[in-house]
Design an enzyme around this catalytic site. Structure first.
Site, PDB file in Angstrom:
ATOM      1  N   GLY A 129      32.014 -66.528  22.872  1.00 17.77           N
ATOM      2  CA  GLY A 129      30.951 -67.363  22.226  1.00 17.77           C
ATOM      3  C   GLY A 129      30.546 -67.161  20.938  1.00 17.77           C
ATOM      4  O   GLY A 129      30.987 -66.025  20.633  1.00 17.77           O
ATOM      5  N   LYS A 186      26.596 -65.091  25.573  1.00 13.49           N
ATOM      6  CA  LYS A 186      27.712 -64.501  26.203  1.00 13.49           C
ATOM      7  C   LYS A 186      27.572 -62.913  27.002  1.00 13.49           C
ATOM      8  O   LYS A 186      28.042 -62.588  27.928  1.00 13.49           O
ATOM      9  CB  LYS A 186      28.881 -64.627  25.257  1.00 13.49           C
ATOM     10  CG  LYS A 186      28.600 -63.671  24.086  1.00 13.49           C
ATOM     11  CD  LYS A 186      29.732 -63.792  23.046  1.00 13.49           C
ATOM     12  CE  LYS A 186      29.251 -63.000  21.592  1.00 13.49           C
ATOM     13  NZ  LYS A 186      28.113 -63.627  21.295  1.00 13.49           N
ATOM     14  N   HIS A 221      19.885 -54.622  23.444  1.00 15.93           N
ATOM     15  CA  HIS A 221      21.251 -54.697  24.404  1.00 15.93           C
ATOM     16  C   HIS A 221      20.645 -53.747  25.456  1.00 15.93           C
ATOM     17  O   HIS A 221      20.866 -53.912  26.745  1.00 15.93           O
ATOM     18  CB  HIS A 221      22.360 -54.630  23.848  1.00 15.93           C
ATOM     19  CG  HIS A 221      22.952 -55.761  23.288  1.00 15.93           C
ATOM     20  ND1 HIS A 221      23.603 -56.647  24.173  1.00 15.93           N
ATOM     21  CD2 HIS A 221      22.799 -56.239  22.049  1.00 15.93           C
ATOM     22  CE1 HIS A 221      23.846 -57.734  23.429  1.00 15.93           C
ATOM     23  NE2 HIS A 221      23.486 -57.577  22.344  1.00 15.93           N
TER      24      HIS A 221
END
Length: 175
Positions: free
Chosen positions: A8, A14, A48
């Site tokens: 992606g 993604k 993340h």
């Protein structure tokens, strides 16, 4: 087990898709390829880290991905690699010019031998303008070749656009 390649663009969703797939496993090892080379990248890494479950194991492997996969491999677990484009960047910028080819070949060689479910995340970079610099053009070419080789080797390939996964290949027998 099977391997899944999730492609992606930037901020396509993604990583969230990969995490959703991985979350169905009791044991997950995230293999992170990023390095905090500047403040902005450090913020991305922190974001993340906050987005994934605390009980997941994390292995940092900016260069030697095949070795990290082999060491973390175990039946019934999931190995999530995020992301291949950062890994390719690290290899391209390494002093050893043969490292990119060696490590790419090692990744493709180890994938079919792994017992774990493997999910690989990567940016699709080939849909933009042709980069101006030779290094950027080489990067786009190398990533494109890697994606083609991995798509052939993986049982499942998905493209994520606007948070929506599109199955490009499914040889797993599941939907």
């Amino acid at each position: 087990m099977t391997s899944t390649l999730i492609l992606g663009g930037r901020r396509s969703g993604k990583s969230a898709r990969a995490q959703a797939l991985a979350s169905t496993f009791a044991e997950v090892t995230l293999i992170a390829t990023a390095t905090a080379s500047d403040g902005e990248m450090a913020e991305r890494i922190t974001r993340h880290q906050a987005d994934r479950p605390a009980h997941w194991h994390t292995v940092e492997s900016p260069l030697y991905l095949a070795s990290a996969l082999q060491q973390a491999d175990a039946a019934g677990c999931c190995l999530l690699v995020d992301c291949l484009t950062l890994w390719q960047t690290n290899l391209l910028l390494a002093e050893d010019e043969t490292l990119l080819a060696r490590e790419t070949d090692a990744l493709l060689a180890i994938l079919p031998r792994l017992q774990a479910e493997v999910i690989l995340v990567s940016n699709e970079v080939g849909w933009s303008i042709v980069p101006e610099s030779a290094l950027a053009r080489r990067f786009a070419d190398e990533v494109g070749r890697l994606h083609q080789r991995l798509a052939a080797a993986c049982q499942r390939v998905e493209l994520v656009v606007a948070g929506l996964p599109l199955t490009m290949k499914n040889e797993t027998g599941t939907r």
